[in-house]
Design a protein around this motif. Structure first.
Motif, PDB file in Angstrom:
ATOM      1  N   SER A 409       0.843  -1.197   0.000  1.00 43.92           N
ATOM      2  CA  SER A 409       0.000   0.000   0.000  1.00 43.92           C
ATOM      3  C   SER A 409       0.877   1.247   0.000  1.00 43.92           C
ATOM      4  O   SER A 409       1.986   1.244   0.546  1.00 43.92           O
ATOM      5  CB  SER A 409      -0.923   0.001   1.221  1.00 43.92           C
ATOM      6  N   TYR A 410       0.363   2.306  -0.619  1.00 44.58           N
ATOM      7  CA  TYR A 410       1.134   3.555  -0.661  1.00 44.58           C
ATOM      8  C   TYR A 410       1.418   4.056   0.754  1.00 44.58           C
ATOM      9  O   TYR A 410       2.480   4.631   1.010  1.00 44.58           O
ATOM     10  CB  TYR A 410       0.357   4.631  -1.432  1.00 44.58           C
ATOM     11  N   SER A 411       0.474   3.862   1.666  1.00 40.96           N
ATOM     12  CA  SER A 411       0.691   4.336   3.048  1.00 40.96           C
ATOM     13  C   SER A 411       1.873   3.610   3.669  1.00 40.96           C
ATOM     14  O   SER A 411       2.696   4.214   4.357  1.00 40.96           O
ATOM     15  CB  SER A 411      -0.530   4.081   3.926  1.00 40.96           C
ATOM     16  N   LYS A 412       1.945   2.317   3.417  1.00 42.46           N
ATOM     17  CA  LYS A 412       3.056   1.532   3.970  1.00 42.46           C
ATOM     18  C   LYS A 412       4.373   1.999   3.342  1.00 42.46           C
ATOM     19  O   LYS A 412       5.379   2.187   4.045  1.00 42.46           O
ATOM     20  CB  LYS A 412       2.815   0.045   3.676  1.00 42.46           C
ATOM     21  N   ALA A 413       4.373   2.202   2.043  1.00 44.11           N
ATOM     22  CA  ALA A 413       5.596   2.662   1.359  1.00 44.11           C
ATOM     23  C   ALA A 413       6.033   4.007   1.929  1.00 44.11           C
ATOM     24  O   ALA A 413       7.225   4.249   2.145  1.00 44.11           O
ATOM     25  CB  ALA A 413       5.338   2.783  -0.142  1.00 44.11           C
ATOM     26  N   GLN A 414       5.077   4.861   2.188  1.00 45.89           N
ATOM     27  CA  GLN A 414       5.410   6.186   2.733  1.00 45.89           C
ATOM     28  C   GLN A 414       6.020   6.063   4.132  1.00 45.89           C
ATOM     29  O   GLN A 414       7.031   6.701   4.448  1.00 45.89           O
ATOM     30  CB  GLN A 414       4.159   7.059   2.789  1.00 45.89           C
ATOM     31  N   ALA A 415       5.416   5.200   4.971  1.00 46.20           N
ATOM     32  CA  ALA A 415       5.919   5.035   6.346  1.00 46.20           C
ATOM     33  C   ALA A 415       7.335   4.455   6.331  1.00 46.20           C
ATOM     34  O   ALA A 415       8.231   4.930   7.040  1.00 46.20           O
ATOM     35  CB  ALA A 415       4.973   4.134   7.134  1.00 46.20           C
ATOM     36  N   ILE A 416       7.566   3.440   5.504  1.00 43.46           N
ATOM     37  CA  ILE A 416       8.902   2.841   5.427  1.00 43.46           C
ATOM     38  C   ILE A 416       9.897   3.863   4.874  1.00 43.46           C
ATOM     39  O   ILE A 416      11.020   3.983   5.356  1.00 43.46           O
ATOM     40  CB  ILE A 416       8.867   1.557   4.560  1.00 43.46           C
ATOM     41  N   GLY A 417       9.468   4.621   3.887  1.00 47.12           N
ATOM     42  CA  GLY A 417      10.335   5.643   3.297  1.00 47.12           C
ATOM     43  C   GLY A 417      10.748   6.675   4.339  1.00 47.12           C
ATOM     44  O   GLY A 417      11.903   7.123   4.352  1.00 47.12           O
ATOM     45  N   ARG A 418       9.828   7.058   5.199  1.00 45.19           N
ATOM     46  CA  ARG A 418      10.164   8.055   6.234  1.00 45.19           C
ATOM     47  C   ARG A 418      11.195   7.500   7.204  1.00 45.19           C
ATOM     48  O   ARG A 418      12.127   8.191   7.618  1.00 45.19           O
ATOM     49  CB  ARG A 418       8.896   8.473   6.991  1.00 45.19           C
ATOM     50  N   LYS A 419      11.002   6.217   7.551  1.00 44.07           N
ATOM     51  CA  LYS A 419      11.954   5.580   8.464  1.00 44.07           C
ATOM     52  C   LYS A 419      13.348   5.524   7.809  1.00 44.07           C
ATOM     53  O   LYS A 419      14.354   5.877   8.431  1.00 44.07           O
ATOM     54  CB  LYS A 419      11.440   4.161   8.776  1.00 44.07           C
ATOM     55  N   GLN A 420      13.376   5.139   6.549  1.00 38.31           N
ATOM     56  CA  GLN A 420      14.671   5.065   5.847  1.00 38.31           C
ATOM     57  C   GLN A 420      15.320   6.449   5.733  1.00 38.31           C
ATOM     58  O   GLN A 420      16.532   6.585   5.874  1.00 38.31           O
ATOM     59  CB  GLN A 420      14.469   4.486   4.442  1.00 38.31           C
ATOM     60  N   ALA A 421      14.490   7.471   5.525  1.00 38.94           N
ATOM     61  CA  ALA A 421      15.045   8.825   5.395  1.00 38.94           C
ATOM     62  C   ALA A 421      15.688   9.255   6.705  1.00 38.94           C
ATOM     63  O   ALA A 421      16.763   9.867   6.705  1.00 38.94           O
ATOM     64  CB  ALA A 421      13.949   9.801   4.985  1.00 38.94           C
ATOM     65  N   ARG A 422      15.041   8.906   7.826  1.00 37.14           N
ATOM     66  CA  ARG A 422      15.615   9.275   9.138  1.00 37.14           C
ATOM     67  C   ARG A 422      16.976   8.596   9.318  1.00 37.14           C
ATOM     68  O   ARG A 422      17.943   9.197   9.767  1.00 37.14           O
ATOM     69  CB  ARG A 422      14.661   8.857  10.274  1.00 37.14           C
ATOM     70  N   ILE A 423      17.043   7.329   8.932  1.00 39.26           N
ATOM     71  CA  ILE A 423      18.308   6.588   9.053  1.00 39.26           C
ATOM     72  C   ILE A 423      19.379   7.214   8.164  1.00 39.26           C
ATOM     73  O   ILE A 423      20.502   7.482   8.594  1.00 39.26           O
ATOM     74  CB  ILE A 423      18.087   5.090   8.701  1.00 39.26           C
ATOM     75  N   MET A 424      19.026   7.487   6.930  1.00 40.11           N
ATOM     76  CA  MET A 424      20.015   8.037   6.002  1.00 40.11           C
ATOM     77  C   MET A 424      20.444   9.446   6.403  1.00 40.11           C
ATOM     78  O   MET A 424      21.606   9.817   6.219  1.00 40.11           O
ATOM     79  CB  MET A 424      19.463   8.038   4.563  1.00 40.11           C
TER      80      MET A 424
END
Ligand code: FAD
Length: 453
Positions: A409-424
């Motif tokens: 789902s787009y919502s899931k992709a967005q949530a994972i993307g935010r987590k990855q952005a914080r890490i990066m």
């Protein structure tokens, strides 16, 4: 099937999403009438001189494969396996899209529309009414009225269910806006777009690599190019409407040429028709539309751009619209083929968070494409992410891959993307990141952050 009502369905708008939705509904046995303002794209050259192409990706292909149309769509598409960035001096940098050589597919809008209408034609329970512009929808009476451009007369009819797939400026949505507690918002970007063209090479074939999406990122503006199967490319210049740079600053041939010479010199060499294309083609706007709910009881339902127009920078407008159709069909199956009020409400409620998520990601991706892709730190960040994704495919699936190469789902992709952005963000603060990004130290740090967050 609904026993109380009949099964006559109107689909207003026979664009890409309307046709896909009509095919799904017809396969479930509904009697479908598609009412389309324009002529039959198989008989008329609707975009004379213009060949608008789109990037078709996994979600769109998933819906098409359910209809048995993925292979024919792919046969008229060109795979693009990465971004090819062009700098001001014509140097190229290539970035693959996926970790497993995945591709997105450049496909002509009209060609795809024709494939969909051809697929519908043999079905006895779909009919297309072309050249009929809908002007009025009564959501309570389920009545549609409009004007027949061929017969030069008004028409009106009632249906058991009405679907509005009539695009961003939907007339069906306007009717829903008069119902109680209907929420609506729209916002335009300050940027507009203009379509240009790179013609085929003299002996045929493409002048640049057709298997990449070409980007000339320039901070506040950018040019992109997607291949067509006839050897040409459709280019799109995205730029502010006004200001410096701005469409309003380019008023004559000389200004146009010097702008392209300074910013896109290698593209200029490929565009012999730039002058005509630039001054003859319109400058169009980019809008995001949200509304809620998408339905009025089980009388009327919006789908595609009519309910969630988004800016094109994730290449997901059509794909999300096709996903709407697929999700609607899945729900219809769950409800035993009955278009009930409960089913309409569930569809609207379940889709809206997802289409809101892709609307936000599409605007964010605009900033990334025009600013980020020209920035060395951004490219380094992408390389680190790419390495993580290749080595640890179960732990690090990039947001782009989730959106483009999966049905998550787009919502899931967005949530994972935010987590990855914080890490990066944390990793990129490393003082020696440029020297040590390839070292186990960084890799371990990322893995620790992934498992701890
Ligand atoms: P539309 O394509 O707008 O179709 C609506 C149809 O309804 C039209 O045929 C219209 O004639 C008809 N209609 C409208 N009003 C009436 C009326 N009153 N009566 C009867 N008929 C009516 N998406 C992607 O997935 N990938 C991409 O790469 C991509 N690139 C894009 C690039 C640009 C520059 C833009 C602007 C959009 C891009 N999109 C992309 C988005 C994509 O074009 C839309 O999401 C998609 O076309 C939506 O399909 P639709 O059928 O819902 O609406």
């Amino acid at each position: 099937m609904n026993s109380k009502r009949g099964n006559r369905v109107a689909v207003v708008g026979g664009g890409l999403v309307g046709c896909v939705h009509a095919l799904f509904l017809a396969k479930r046995g509904f009697d479908v009438t598609v009412i389309e303002r324009r002529g039959d794209p198989r008989r008329e050259n609707l975009y004379a001189g213009k060949s608008i192409n789109l990037a078709l990706s996994h979600r769109g292909l998933t819906a098409l494969s359910k209809l048995g149309l993925d292979k024919i769509a792919l046969s008229i598409a060109t795979p693009m396996r990465g971004r090819m960035m062009h700098d001001e001096t014509g140097n190229l940098t290539y970035q693959p899209y996926g970790i497993n050589n995945e591709a997105i597919y450049s496909i002509g809008r009209i060609e795809l529309n024709r494939v969909l209408i051809d697929a519908a034609e043999p079905m006895p329970n779909i009919r297309f009414l072309f050249n009929r512009k809908v002007n009025y929808v009564n959501v309570y009476e389920r009545l549609i009225a409009g004007y027949d451009e061929v017969k030069k007369e008004d028409f009106s009819d009632t249906y058991d269910y009405i679907f509005g797939s009539d695009g961003a400026y939907s007339v069906v949505r306007q009717a829903l806006m008069k119902t109680d507690r209907f929420n609506f918002s729209q916002s335009y970007l300050d940027h507009g777009y203009k379509e240009l063209r790179i013609p085929p090479a003299d002996g045929g074939g493409h002048r640049i690599d057709p298997n990449a999406l070409h980007i000339w990122p320039r901070g506040k503006y950018m040019l992109i190019a997607l291949a067509n199967i006839d050897g040409s490319f459709t280019c799109t210049l995205f730029m502010p409407f006004s200001g410096d740079p701005g469409f309003d600053r380019i008023k004559d041939a000389q200004q146009l040429e010097s702008f392209f010479k300074a910013n896109f010199p290698d593209a200029l060499d490929l565009m012999p028709n730039l002058l005509e294309d630039y001054f003859e083609n319109p400058t169009s706007s980019l809008i995001t539309i949200r509304c809620q709910p998408w339905n009025y009881k089980n009388n009327v339902m919006l789908i595609g751009d009519a309910s969630h127009a988004i800016v094109p920078f994730y290449g997901q407008g059509m794909n999300s619209g096709f996903e709407d159709c697929n999700e609607f069909d899945k729900l219809l199956k769950k409800y035993n083929g009955e278009l009930s009020e409960e089913m309409f409400a569930e569809f609207s409620a379940s889709r809206i968070p997802n289409t809101n998520a892709i609307a936000e990601m599409a605007v964010e991706n605009y900033l990334e494409m025009r600013d980020g892709t020209a920035n060395p730190m951004f490219l380094l960040r992408k390389r680190i992410e790419h390495k993580m994704a290749s080595k640890y495919p179960d732990q690090w699936i990039p947001k782009y891959s989730l959106v483009t190469f999966s049905n998550a789902s787009y919502s899931k992709a967005q949530a994972i993307g935010r987590k990855q952005a914080r890490i990066m963000d944390k990793i990129m603060l490393h003082s020696k990141i440029e020297e040590i990004w390839d070292s186990p130290e960084i890799e371990n740090e990322i893995l620790e952050l992934v498992s701890s967050s």
